[in-house]
Design a protein around this motif. Sequence first.
Motif, mmCIF file in Angstrom:
data_model
loop_
_atom_site.group_PDB
_atom_site.id
_atom_site.type_symbol
_atom_site.label_atom_id
_atom_site.label_comp_id
_atom_site.label_asym_id
_atom_site.label_seq_id
_atom_site.Cartn_x
_atom_site.Cartn_y
_atom_site.Cartn_z
ATOM 1 N N PRO A 70 0.814 -1.225 0.000
ATOM 2 C CA PRO A 70 0.000 0.000 0.000
ATOM 3 C C PRO A 70 0.848 1.276 0.000
ATOM 4 C CG PRO A 70 -0.839 -1.564 1.608
ATOM 5 C CD PRO A 70 0.480 -2.099 1.123
ATOM 6 N N HIS A 71 2.001 1.228 0.637
ATOM 7 C CA HIS A 71 2.895 2.387 0.686
ATOM 8 C C HIS A 71 3.619 2.574 -0.649
ATOM 9 C CE1 HIS A 71 2.320 2.567 5.048
ATOM 10 N NE2 HIS A 71 2.351 1.242 4.983
ATOM 11 N N LEU A 72 4.136 1.474 -1.192
ATOM 12 C CA LEU A 72 4.862 1.558 -2.455
ATOM 13 C C LEU A 72 3.932 2.000 -3.590
ATOM 14 C CD1 LEU A 72 7.744 1.134 -3.503
ATOM 15 C CD2 LEU A 72 6.982 -1.079 -4.330
ATOM 16 N N ARG A 73 2.685 1.583 -3.522
ATOM 17 C CA ARG A 73 1.700 1.969 -4.536
ATOM 18 C C ARG A 73 1.560 3.487 -4.614
ATOM 19 N NH1 ARG A 73 -3.474 -0.740 -3.134
ATOM 20 N NH2 ARG A 73 -3.510 0.851 -1.540
ATOM 21 N N ARG A 74 1.728 4.179 -3.472
ATOM 22 C CA ARG A 74 1.599 5.640 -3.429
ATOM 23 C C ARG A 74 2.931 6.369 -3.605
ATOM 24 N NH1 ARG A 74 -1.472 3.923 0.862
ATOM 25 N NH2 ARG A 74 0.019 4.706 2.383
ATOM 26 N N ALA A 75 4.039 5.645 -3.548
ATOM 27 C CA ALA A 75 5.357 6.277 -3.623
ATOM 28 C C ALA A 75 5.666 6.721 -5.051
ATOM 29 C CB ALA A 75 6.434 5.305 -3.133
ATOM 30 N N THR A 76 6.444 7.775 -5.153
ATOM 31 C CA THR A 76 6.892 8.245 -6.468
ATOM 32 C C THR A 76 8.341 7.840 -6.734
ATOM 33 O OG1 THR A 76 7.533 10.384 -5.543
ATOM 34 C CG2 THR A 76 5.299 10.200 -6.471
ATOM 35 N N SER A 77 9.027 7.386 -5.680
ATOM 36 C CA SER A 77 10.418 6.964 -5.825
ATOM 37 C C SER A 77 10.700 5.846 -4.829
ATOM 38 C CB SER A 77 11.368 8.143 -5.598
ATOM 39 O OG SER A 77 11.214 8.655 -4.291
ATOM 40 N N ALA A 78 11.826 5.173 -5.039
ATOM 41 C CA ALA A 78 12.247 4.082 -4.158
ATOM 42 C C ALA A 78 13.755 3.924 -4.283
ATOM 43 C CB ALA A 78 11.550 2.769 -4.539
ATOM 44 N N VAL A 79 14.336 3.160 -3.345
ATOM 45 C CA VAL A 79 15.764 2.858 -3.384
ATOM 46 C C VAL A 79 15.930 1.341 -3.373
ATOM 47 C CG1 VAL A 79 17.983 3.069 -2.189
ATOM 48 C CG2 VAL A 79 16.377 4.996 -2.188
ATOM 49 N N VAL A 80 16.730 0.847 -4.306
ATOM 50 C CA VAL A 80 17.099 -0.557 -4.343
ATOM 51 C C VAL A 80 18.452 -0.664 -3.655
ATOM 52 C CG1 VAL A 80 17.670 -2.526 -5.802
ATOM 53 C CG2 VAL A 80 15.830 -0.953 -6.482
ATOM 54 N N ASN A 81 18.483 -1.330 -2.498
ATOM 55 C CA ASN A 81 19.698 -1.498 -1.694
ATOM 56 C C ASN A 81 20.283 -2.878 -1.968
ATOM 57 O OD1 ASN A 81 19.491 0.810 0.604
ATOM 58 N ND2 ASN A 81 17.445 0.070 0.065
ATOM 59 N N PHE A 82 21.503 -2.934 -2.526
ATOM 60 C CA PHE A 82 22.172 -4.210 -2.797
ATOM 61 C C PHE A 82 22.835 -4.704 -1.513
ATOM 62 C CE2 PHE A 82 21.965 -2.084 -6.856
ATOM 63 C CZ PHE A 82 21.600 -3.095 -7.727
ATOM 64 N N LEU A 83 22.553 -5.952 -1.137
ATOM 65 C CA LEU A 83 23.093 -6.495 0.104
ATOM 66 C C LEU A 83 24.399 -7.239 -0.143
ATOM 67 C CD1 LEU A 83 19.936 -7.763 2.006
ATOM 68 C CD2 LEU A 83 20.923 -5.463 1.872
ATOM 69 N N GLY A 84 25.307 -7.125 0.844
ATOM 70 C CA GLY A 84 26.574 -7.830 0.802
ATOM 71 C C GLY A 84 26.460 -9.206 1.427
ATOM 72 N N ALA A 85 27.454 -10.036 1.184
ATOM 73 C CA ALA A 85 27.466 -11.422 1.644
ATOM 74 C C ALA A 85 27.258 -11.547 3.148
ATOM 75 C CB ALA A 85 28.785 -12.084 1.241
ATOM 76 N N GLU A 86 27.685 -10.555 3.914
ATOM 77 C CA GLU A 86 27.583 -10.604 5.381
ATOM 78 C C GLU A 86 26.258 -10.036 5.903
ATOM 79 O OE1 GLU A 86 28.762 -6.556 4.310
ATOM 80 O OE2 GLU A 86 29.295 -8.514 3.545
ATOM 81 N N GLN A 87 25.315 -9.717 5.018
ATOM 82 C CA GLN A 87 24.083 -9.044 5.449
ATOM 83 C C GLN A 87 22.843 -9.934 5.412
ATOM 84 O OE1 GLN A 87 24.733 -5.508 2.874
ATOM 85 N NE2 GLN A 87 24.616 -4.375 4.817
ATOM 86 N N GLU A 88 23.022 -11.218 5.647
ATOM 87 C CA GLU A 88 21.877 -12.129 5.684
ATOM 88 C C GLU A 88 20.861 -11.706 6.742
ATOM 89 O OE1 GLU A 88 20.885 -16.788 6.721
ATOM 90 O OE2 GLU A 88 22.872 -16.303 5.911
ATOM 91 N N ASP A 89 21.323 -11.255 7.914
ATOM 92 C CA ASP A 89 20.395 -10.819 8.960
ATOM 93 C C ASP A 89 19.495 -9.690 8.475
ATOM 94 O OD1 ASP A 89 21.376 -12.700 10.717
ATOM 95 O OD2 ASP A 89 22.612 -11.287 11.846
ATOM 96 N N LEU A 90 20.050 -8.765 7.703
ATOM 97 C CA LEU A 90 19.271 -7.654 7.163
ATOM 98 C C LEU A 90 18.244 -8.158 6.151
ATOM 99 C CD1 LEU A 90 19.078 -4.559 7.414
ATOM 100 C CD2 LEU A 90 20.705 -4.410 5.522
ATOM 101 N N ALA A 91 18.640 -9.099 5.310
ATOM 102 C CA ALA A 91 17.705 -9.690 4.349
ATOM 103 C C ALA A 91 16.551 -10.369 5.081
ATOM 104 C CB ALA A 91 18.425 -10.695 3.458
ATOM 105 N N ARG A 92 16.864 -11.119 6.123
ATOM 106 C CA ARG A 92 15.822 -11.813 6.885
ATOM 107 C C ARG A 92 14.909 -10.818 7.612
ATOM 108 N NH1 ARG A 92 16.338 -17.153 6.977
ATOM 109 N NH2 ARG A 92 18.352 -18.082 6.410
#
Length: 167
Positions: A70-92
């Motif tokens: 619902p939030h993204l549907r109203r957004a006009t912009s977004a950021v794609v954040n590329f995760l590093g090998a050590e960032q599994e916790d952030l992905a989860r």
Amino acid sequence: MTVSLSSQPAAGLEPGLFKQAFRAYPAGVVVVTADAGAGPVGFTATSLTSLSLEPPLLSFGIATRSSSWPHLRRATSAVVNFLGAEQEDLARRFATSGIDRFARPTGWRRLAQGDPVLDGVTGWLRVDIEQLVPAGDHRIVIGRVVDAWQDADRRPLLFHDGAYHSL
């Protein structure tokens, strides 16, 4: 190991078999963040695709049942954040429902335009959202890349066969 999926047409493929087929396909892991005015939202995605060089376009999918939709549907912009090998916790964390994904221990800041970006990522792309395309229980978001940053000396986080990996 060879797995037989089915001889039925794709429209009739059972969801479990469809998921099984894509478990064998490795994908990069990103977290998409946005703020349509009600505070930052974000979700983990493996559907990022480069669409066009001229103009620079990308796409990613989002489930319409996602709390971020619902939030993204109203957004006009977004950021794609590329995760590093050590960032599994952030992905989860960004794949978990019912929590404040931006609360500690998540580190983040706002770009000059106000978009939320995660700290410590291997890179990011800021996009202006151009199209939302219906696709079953998802929407395909098409964005025009307007800004980018990259830390080239990092290994990416990948997702394959239901688990996170690195190169």
